[in-house]
Design an enzyme around this catalytic site. Structure first.
Site, PDB file in Angstrom:
ATOM      1  N   LYS A  67       0.871  -1.185   0.000  1.00  0.00           N
ATOM      2  CA  LYS A  67       0.000   0.000   0.000  1.00  0.00           C
ATOM      3  C   LYS A  67       0.900   1.225   0.000  1.00  0.00           C
ATOM      4  O   LYS A  67       1.652   1.443   0.948  1.00  0.00           O
ATOM      5  CB  LYS A  67      -0.885  -0.037   1.249  1.00  0.00           C
ATOM      6  CG  LYS A  67      -2.115   0.849   1.166  1.00  0.00           C
ATOM      7  CD  LYS A  67      -2.951   0.748   2.411  1.00  0.00           C
ATOM      8  CE  LYS A  67      -4.111  -0.203   2.303  1.00  0.00           C
ATOM      9  NZ  LYS A  67      -5.304   0.368   1.686  1.00  0.00           N
ATOM     10  N   ASP A  96     -12.510   2.881  10.405  1.00  0.00           N
ATOM     11  CA  ASP A  96     -13.033   3.072   9.039  1.00  0.00           C
ATOM     12  C   ASP A  96     -13.694   1.782   8.560  1.00  0.00           C
ATOM     13  O   ASP A  96     -13.377   1.270   7.488  1.00  0.00           O
ATOM     14  CB  ASP A  96     -11.928   3.523   8.086  1.00  0.00           C
ATOM     15  CG  ASP A  96     -12.500   4.079   6.765  1.00  0.00           C
ATOM     16  OD1 ASP A  96     -13.719   4.403   6.732  1.00  0.00           O
ATOM     17  OD2 ASP A  96     -11.760   4.181   5.776  1.00  0.00           O
TER      18      ASP A  96
END
Length: 233
Positions: A6, A103
């Site tokens: 990522k 999240d």
């Protein structure tokens, strides 16, 4: 063994303080080892190169894509039930380790090709999307996804387990009705002040049908209480 990388981009990649905070979060989440949590690798930063995080690679799809691909844009309870149980196991474990996700939403639930749920971005989702990591409203709006965020998270309060519980409710509301509890107009105002319509009412409004057991509706609505003390703990 494959790994996923990522890349850290945008303002965060240029802010040494943010990168330090992100590295702390990655180090904290590195210790989360659970079959339903995407295993966190390490934070890497070389001079002159973009920072990145290594993660366990999951071959499969996610719950947002699964829901979007279904005929009415919603999933049946029979399809969702196993995921709900796996998610609760993952959260119970992580919360016991004093890590909150911040999240939770359908696209952060990866489903492996064997059909196992893996919760992604544990502990780093907020840091990745927020360029100012002090808990202010402006940064918190960047550190979650408003239709799935609790009123307290929107207000920039310190992260609590009950924020994740609210987001679980909003996620399953979305999967079972095709839309999160609030999806148009001033969402942050509605999350704070407007009562959530029961899922059966929402389905009628959208002219959709789904057979949701009463106890499932009750659990989801309990998760979506405005007052965190009223949510399952």
């Amino acid at each position: 063994q494959n790994v996923a990388l990522k890349l850290v981009s945008g303002e965060i990649s240029l802010d040494p303080e943010c990168l330090k905070e992100l590295q702390r979060e990655v180090n904290k989440s590195h210790h989360l080892v659970h079959p339903n949590i995407v295993r966190m690798g390490y934070f890497w930063k070389e001079e002159g190169e973009p920072a990145f995080i290594s993660l366990e690679y999951v071959d499969g799809t996610d719950l947002h894509q699964l829901r979007s691909a279904s005929p009415d844009g919603l999933l049946k309870w029979e399809e969702v039930q196993a995921y709900m149980l796996q998610l609760c196991d993952a959260l119970e474990y992580a919360h016991a380790q004093k890590v909150v996700h911040r999240d939770i939403k359908p696209s952060n639930f990866l489903v492996s090709s064997q059909g196992n749920l893996k919760l992604a971005d544990f502990g780093i989702a907020a840091s990745l999307s927020s360029s100012s990591l002090s808990f202010t409203s402006s940064s918190v709006l960047g550190s979650g996804t408003p239709p799935y965020m609790s009123p307290q998270q929107l207000d920039g309060k310190r992260p609590k387990v009950t924020d994740d519980i609210y987001s679980v409710g909003a996620t399953f509301y979305d999967l079972l009705t095709s839309k999160p509890p609030f999806f148009q107009g001033d969402i942050s105002y509605q999350v704070r002040h407007t009562e959530v319509a029961p899922m059966t009412e929402r389905l009628k409004e959208l002219e959709l049908a789904n057979d949701i057991p009463g106890y499932v509706g009750a659990i989801v609505m309990a998760c979506l209480q405005k007052d965190p003390a009223q949510r399952p703990q």
